[in-house]
Design a protein around this motif. Structure first.
Motif, PDB file in Angstrom:
ATOM      1  N   THR A  89      15.570  51.057  17.980  1.00 20.23           N
ATOM      2  CA  THR A  89      14.296  50.710  17.331  1.00 20.23           C
ATOM      3  C   THR A  89      13.146  51.461  17.990  1.00 20.23           C
ATOM      4  N   HIS A 117      19.113  49.878   8.144  1.00 20.94           N
ATOM      5  CA  HIS A 117      18.629  48.782   8.998  1.00 20.94           C
ATOM      6  C   HIS A 117      17.096  48.803   8.962  1.00 20.94           C
ATOM      7  N   ASN A 169      25.321  49.243   9.182  1.00 24.21           N
ATOM      8  CA  ASN A 169      25.503  48.085  10.062  1.00 24.21           C
ATOM      9  C   ASN A 169      25.927  46.844   9.293  1.00 24.21           C
ATOM     10  N   ASP A 194      20.512  57.773  12.245  1.00 25.41           N
ATOM     11  CA  ASP A 194      20.549  56.500  12.965  1.00 25.41           C
ATOM     12  C   ASP A 194      22.013  56.275  13.361  1.00 25.41           C
ATOM     13  N   GLN A 197      25.312  52.390  14.964  1.00 26.24           N
ATOM     14  CA  GLN A 197      26.661  51.849  14.737  1.00 26.24           C
ATOM     15  C   GLN A 197      27.723  52.941  14.800  1.00 26.24           C
ATOM     16  N   SER A 217      21.687  52.952  20.702  1.00 26.31           N
ATOM     17  CA  SER A 217      21.360  51.904  21.685  1.00 26.31           C
ATOM     18  C   SER A 217      22.510  51.736  22.677  1.00 26.31           C
ATOM     19  N   HIS A 219      23.212  49.100  24.473  1.00 29.81           N
ATOM     20  CA  HIS A 219      23.842  47.767  24.500  1.00 29.81           C
ATOM     21  C   HIS A 219      24.930  47.608  23.447  1.00 29.81           C
ATOM     22  N   LYS A 220      24.977  48.539  22.490  1.00 29.15           N
ATOM     23  CA  LYS A 220      26.068  48.501  21.504  1.00 29.15           C
ATOM     24  C   LYS A 220      27.225  49.387  21.953  1.00 29.15           C
TER      25      LYS A 220
HETATM   26  N1  PLP Z   1      20.030  50.763  13.333  1.00 32.06           N
HETATM   27  C1  PLP Z   1      21.220  50.218  13.097  1.00 32.06           C
HETATM   28  C2  PLP Z   1      22.157  50.867  12.114  1.00 32.06           C
HETATM   29  C3  PLP Z   1      21.598  49.058  13.771  1.00 32.06           C
HETATM   30  O1  PLP Z   1      22.790  48.501  13.533  1.00 32.06           O
HETATM   31  C4  PLP Z   1      20.707  48.471  14.701  1.00 32.06           C
HETATM   32  C5  PLP Z   1      21.050  47.209  15.396  1.00 32.06           C
HETATM   33  O2  PLP Z   1      21.837  46.440  14.934  1.00 32.06           O
HETATM   34  C6  PLP Z   1      19.480  49.103  14.929  1.00 32.06           C
HETATM   35  C7  PLP Z   1      19.175  50.244  14.220  1.00 32.06           C
HETATM   36  C8  PLP Z   1      18.504  48.555  15.923  1.00 32.06           C
HETATM   37  O3  PLP Z   1      19.047  48.622  17.208  1.00 32.06           O
HETATM   38  P1  PLP Z   1      18.295  47.939  18.454  1.00 32.06           P
HETATM   39  O4  PLP Z   1      18.069  46.512  18.052  1.00 32.06           O
HETATM   40  O5  PLP Z   1      19.253  48.097  19.580  1.00 32.06           O
HETATM   41  O6  PLP Z   1      17.029  48.673  18.658  1.00 32.06           O
END
Ligand code: PLP
Length: 404
Positions: A89, A117, A169, A194, A197, A217, A219-220
């Motif tokens: 994000t 997302h 996602n 993006d 995922q 990210s 954390h994923k």
């Molecule tokens: N984009 C996609 C495709 C996502 O699945 C997510 C989180 O689920 C995000 C963006 C946002 O990620 P974050 O909350 O780690 O910033």
């Protein structure tokens, strides 16, 4: 694969062993990552870049080594192309601001797809409001895949950027981003991917993809929270202005005029997360030690198994059934014509120790398009196995029986 490396997985929920199938929201963390973080806090904790003392220099070396590690993992040409952010994000907001300042004017257009997302919609929408530009939406085809044939006609001479997800996602489907990039590049339009995922599941290589920007990210990806990546081709990052001002990102500050630091520091205002970067590097080492291709093959088989097993339950309707997926399957439960609210399913699964995600998954435009209040999403990671899927399906059958 190596379940014992993830202490959280041996916990119980309501007295039942935890089955964690909410990995698309965040993954569990391996001991090796947490230990790397603890080591950095206990033995290499000093602010980086400006210190002359030993500890600061050692922390700087570790942080920059982590940047190199990420560059290598994503296949970037140089570590100058890797900007540490707080997450996907944050990366998208930074890019929308910076790219918008330099490249977008009144009447220009940004293209996103219908399955994005919110993080890949709202920052572009805010930019369009700020600059009086237009946000255009790439439609989906009948299989809920980005319709690449529509892209050519959507692009005009006012299009400045296309930004799409590599993996949905909500649906878990792998999107044809290579085609999107090819079509956009043929018209000289840059593309942001993006990869939130995609990066946890697919062996992504940004150079092979030839995307101009890529975000993900930590954390994923078994890494720490509050840490993410904005990759940009050096030629692009060089052209764009910083998104934030402060320490680190400057060369010289005078009241009359400030000059900016070189890449990637121009985009990293303030003290960076030099502990998180080391922990993220340890998470990437963890994945590479297992072998990225082996992880992909393992997860691909498990995702297919999960879809097959869910499809065998007559009340279950799977979205984008049969499409190639990376880690996640979304579904709803119908009793006759009646849709059982996904929250009810999620709650009944939770009571049996099975953690899934329910709702709009931060993708309301796609959920509206599907015409449902939300979906149930089960998503796997490298530590899940067939027994987790079997527990999910048993719990789901029991939930359906309770509701009938
Ligand atoms: N984009 C996609 C495709 C996502 O699945 C997510 C989180 O689920 C995000 C963006 C946002 O990620 P974050 O909350 O780690 O910033």
């Amino acid at each position: 694969m190596r379940r014992d490396d993830f202490p959280q997985l041996s916990d119980t929920v309501y007295g039942k062993p935890l089955v964690y199938l909410d990995n698309a929201a965040t993954t569990q963390r391996p001991r090796a990552m947490v230990e790397a973080m603890t080591r950095a806090y206990y033995h290499c904790n000093a602010n980086i870049h400006r210190g002359v003392h030993h500890l600061s220099q050692q922390a700087t070396v570790n942080h920059e080594a982590a940047r190199k590690r990420v560059a290598n993992y994503l296949g970037a040409l140089s570590e100058k192309e890797i900007i540490f952010t707080k997450g996907t994000t944050d990366s998208l907001n930074m890019l929308a601001f910076s790219f918008g300042e330099a490249m977008v004017n009144e009447g220009d257009e940004i293209i996103v797809s219908r399955l994005e997302h919110h993080s890949n919609i709202v920052p572009w929408q805010m930019l369009c409001q700020r600059k009086r530009a237009t946000l255009k939406v790439l439609p989906l085809d009948a299989s809920l895949t980005i319709d690449t044939t529509a892209l050519n006609s959507l692009i005009t001479e006012r299009t400045r950027l296309v930004s799409v997800a590599m993996v949905s996602n909500v649906l878990g489907t792998i999107q044809p981003v290579e085609q999107v990039i090819r079509i956009a590049h043929n018209r000289n339009i840059p593309v942001c991917i993006d990869g939130a995922q995609a990066a946890p599941h697919l062996p992504v290589n940004v150079r092979e993809l030839d995307c101009d920007f890529f975000v993900c990210s930590a954390h994923k990806m078994y890494g720490p929270t509050g840490m993410g990546i904005l990759y940009g081709k050096e030629e692009w990052l060089d052209r764009l202005p910083p998104a934030q001002g402060g320490g680190e990102m400057i060369e010289h500050v005078r009241f009359e005029r400030t000059t900016y630091n070189v890449l990637p520091y121009k985009f990293e205002a303030g003290t960076p997360d030099f502990i998180g970067s080391c922990a993220f590097a340890a998470a990437l080492d963890y994945i590479d030690n297992l072998g990225r291709d082996a992880v992909y093959a393992y997860e691909d088989e498990l995702t297919c198994y999960m879809e097959q097993q869910l499809a065998a339950i007559p009340e279950v309707h799977i979205y984008a059934a049969g499409a190639q997926k990376a880690g996640a399957v979304s579904f709803n439960v119908y009793q006759g014509e009646r849709l059982i609210h996904p929250f009810d399913i999620g709650t009944l699964l939770d009571r049996q120790g099975v953690a899934v995600r329910t709702g709009h998954h931060c993708a309301e435009p796609l959920i509206d398009y599907l015409g449902v209040p939300g979906t149930v999403r089960a998503s796997i990671a490298l530590y899940n196995d067939h027994s987790d899927v079997d527990r999910l399906c048993e719990a789901l059958r029991r939930a359906i029986a309770m509701l009938s």
